[in-house]
Motif scaffolding. Sequence first.
Motif, PDB file in Angstrom:
ATOM      1  N   VAL A   1       0.843  -1.185   0.000  1.00 30.46           N
ATOM      2  CA  VAL A   1       0.000   0.000   0.000  1.00 30.46           C
ATOM      3  C   VAL A   1       0.888   1.248   0.000  1.00 30.46           C
ATOM      4  O   VAL A   1       1.831   1.353   0.781  1.00 30.46           O
ATOM      5  N   GLN A   2       0.567   2.171  -0.877  1.00 23.39           N
ATOM      6  CA  GLN A   2       1.293   3.439  -0.896  1.00 23.39           C
ATOM      7  C   GLN A   2       0.407   4.516  -0.266  1.00 23.39           C
ATOM      8  O   GLN A   2      -0.802   4.544  -0.514  1.00 23.39           O
ATOM      9  N   LEU A   3       1.023   5.354   0.563  1.00 26.86           N
ATOM     10  CA  LEU A   3       0.275   6.364   1.295  1.00 26.86           C
ATOM     11  C   LEU A   3       0.839   7.747   0.989  1.00 26.86           C
ATOM     12  O   LEU A   3       2.052   7.942   1.000  1.00 26.86           O
ATOM     13  N   GLN A   4      -0.060   8.688   0.739  1.00 29.17           N
ATOM     14  CA  GLN A   4       0.336  10.061   0.447  1.00 29.17           C
ATOM     15  C   GLN A   4      -0.381  10.989   1.411  1.00 29.17           C
ATOM     16  O   GLN A   4      -1.590  11.156   1.314  1.00 29.17           O
ATOM     17  N   ALA A   5       0.386  11.574   2.324  1.00 32.42           N
ATOM     18  CA  ALA A   5      -0.201  12.476   3.320  1.00 32.42           C
ATOM     19  C   ALA A   5      -0.085  13.915   2.840  1.00 32.42           C
ATOM     20  O   ALA A   5       0.873  14.291   2.161  1.00 32.42           O
ATOM     21  N   SER A   6      -1.051  14.716   3.228  1.00 31.75           N
ATOM     22  CA  SER A   6      -1.048  16.131   2.885  1.00 31.75           C
ATOM     23  C   SER A   6      -1.872  16.910   3.899  1.00 31.75           C
ATOM     24  O   SER A   6      -2.570  16.318   4.728  1.00 31.75           O
ATOM     25  N   GLY A   7      -1.781  18.233   3.824  1.00 33.80           N
ATOM     26  CA  GLY A   7      -2.617  19.075   4.661  1.00 33.80           C
ATOM     27  C   GLY A   7      -1.921  19.757   5.812  1.00 33.80           C
ATOM     28  O   GLY A   7      -2.531  20.545   6.530  1.00 33.80           O
ATOM     29  N   GLY A   8      -0.646  19.475   6.005  1.00 31.17           N
ATOM     30  CA  GLY A   8       0.071  20.137   7.078  1.00 31.17           C
ATOM     31  C   GLY A   8       0.292  21.604   6.782  1.00 31.17           C
ATOM     32  O   GLY A   8       0.015  22.088   5.685  1.00 31.17           O
ATOM     33  N   GLY A   9       0.809  22.316   7.778  1.00 34.68           N
ATOM     34  CA  GLY A   9       1.082  23.728   7.583  1.00 34.68           C
ATOM     35  C   GLY A   9       1.355  24.427   8.896  1.00 34.68           C
ATOM     36  O   GLY A   9       1.555  23.789   9.935  1.00 34.68           O
ATOM     37  N   LEU A  10       1.356  25.752   8.823  1.00 35.55           N
ATOM     38  CA  LEU A  10       1.596  26.590   9.994  1.00 35.55           C
ATOM     39  C   LEU A  10       0.270  27.193  10.438  1.00 35.55           C
ATOM     40  O   LEU A  10      -0.457  27.774   9.614  1.00 35.55           O
ATOM     41  N   VAL A  11      -0.039  27.078  11.711  1.00 37.91           N
ATOM     42  CA  VAL A  11      -1.293  27.600  12.239  1.00 37.91           C
ATOM     43  C   VAL A  11      -1.044  28.157  13.634  1.00 37.91           C
ATOM     44  O   VAL A  11      -0.139  27.698  14.345  1.00 37.91           O
ATOM     45  N   GLN A  12      -1.831  29.139  14.012  1.00 44.13           N
ATOM     46  CA  GLN A  12      -1.717  29.689  15.356  1.00 44.13           C
ATOM     47  C   GLN A  12      -2.394  28.780  16.360  1.00 44.13           C
ATOM     48  O   GLN A  12      -3.320  28.022  16.015  1.00 44.13           O
ATOM     49  N   ALA A  13      -1.961  28.878  17.600  1.00 42.66           N
ATOM     50  CA  ALA A  13      -2.591  28.109  18.671  1.00 42.66           C
ATOM     51  C   ALA A  13      -4.089  28.400  18.702  1.00 42.66           C
ATOM     52  O   ALA A  13      -4.517  29.548  18.545  1.00 42.66           O
ATOM     53  N   GLY A  14      -4.866  27.338  18.877  1.00 42.00           N
ATOM     54  CA  GLY A  14      -6.310  27.468  18.858  1.00 42.00           C
ATOM     55  C   GLY A  14      -6.927  27.246  17.492  1.00 42.00           C
ATOM     56  O   GLY A  14      -8.143  27.114  17.368  1.00 42.00           O
ATOM     57  N   GLY A  15      -6.092  27.190  16.463  1.00 39.21           N
ATOM     58  CA  GLY A  15      -6.571  27.003  15.106  1.00 39.21           C
ATOM     59  C   GLY A  15      -6.809  25.545  14.761  1.00 39.21           C
ATOM     60  O   GLY A  15      -6.695  24.658  15.616  1.00 39.21           O
ATOM     61  N   SER A  16      -7.141  25.314  13.501  1.00 40.94           N
ATOM     62  CA  SER A  16      -7.480  23.979  13.030  1.00 40.94           C
ATOM     63  C   SER A  16      -6.735  23.644  11.744  1.00 40.94           C
ATOM     64  O   SER A  16      -6.382  24.533  10.967  1.00 40.94           O
ATOM     65  N   LEU A  17      -6.530  22.365  11.544  1.00 40.40           N
ATOM     66  CA  LEU A  17      -5.986  21.838  10.297  1.00 40.40           C
ATOM     67  C   LEU A  17      -6.657  20.498  10.029  1.00 40.40           C
ATOM     68  O   LEU A  17      -7.056  19.798  10.969  1.00 40.40           O
ATOM     69  N   ARG A  18      -6.746  20.140   8.753  1.00 42.04           N
ATOM     70  CA  ARG A  18      -7.224  18.815   8.397  1.00 42.04           C
ATOM     71  C   ARG A  18      -6.167  18.127   7.539  1.00 42.04           C
ATOM     72  O   ARG A  18      -5.802  18.629   6.477  1.00 42.04           O
ATOM     73  N   LEU A  19      -5.699  16.997   8.024  1.00 35.95           N
ATOM     74  CA  LEU A  19      -4.742  16.190   7.286  1.00 35.95           C
ATOM     75  C   LEU A  19      -5.491  15.128   6.479  1.00 35.95           C
ATOM     76  O   LEU A  19      -6.522  14.622   6.919  1.00 35.95           O
ATOM     77  N   SER A  20      -4.934  14.818   5.325  1.00 36.57           N
ATOM     78  CA  SER A  20      -5.499  13.775   4.480  1.00 36.57           C
ATOM     79  C   SER A  20      -4.423  12.742   4.176  1.00 36.57           C
ATOM     80  O   SER A  20      -3.240  13.072   4.098  1.00 36.57           O
ATOM     81  N   CYS A  21      -4.850  11.508   3.997  1.00 30.45           N
ATOM     82  CA  CYS A  21      -3.938  10.438   3.632  1.00 30.45           C
ATOM     83  C   CYS A  21      -4.627   9.572   2.589  1.00 30.45           C
ATOM     84  O   CYS A  21      -5.608   8.891   2.899  1.00 30.45           O
ATOM     85  N   ALA A  22      -4.118   9.627   1.378  1.00 29.81           N
ATOM     86  CA  ALA A  22      -4.683   8.853   0.284  1.00 29.81           C
ATOM     87  C   ALA A  22      -3.908   7.551   0.123  1.00 29.81           C
ATOM     88  O   ALA A  22      -2.681   7.570   0.028  1.00 29.81           O
TER      89      ALA A  22
END
Length: 118
Positions: A1-22
């Motif tokens: 199985v090959q996995l490709q992660a994405s969605g990281g970044g820089l965010v301030q405390a209290g913020g949100s991010l959504r990571l994806s893994c295909a």
Amino acid sequence: VQLQASGGGLVQAGGSLRLSCAASGRTYSTTDMGWFRQAPGKEREFVAAVTWIGGRTSYAGSAKGRFTISRDNARNTVYLQMNSLKPEDTAIYYCAARSEYSANYDSWGQGTQVTVSS
């Protein structure tokens, strides 16, 4: 199985991010997928996991109540919604898959950097 992660970044405390893994390849043998993270100078640690059939979830204590793992079987994709982020969540986040042939996670993605500023 090959996995490709994405969605990281820089965010301030209290913020949100959504990571994806295909996932691609022999996904039919996948029993569950998880997210792990590794901060500088620390060992890699478990964050959350979800079973491919049934969608049962499990979380590390640090993630409970703030992170939500989900999967889209049709897209062979797993998501990690991260809310109320803290500076201590800063790490490289890896997705992983476990096949029915293994007791451990045996496929790993390349990692995506998450940085939370205070």
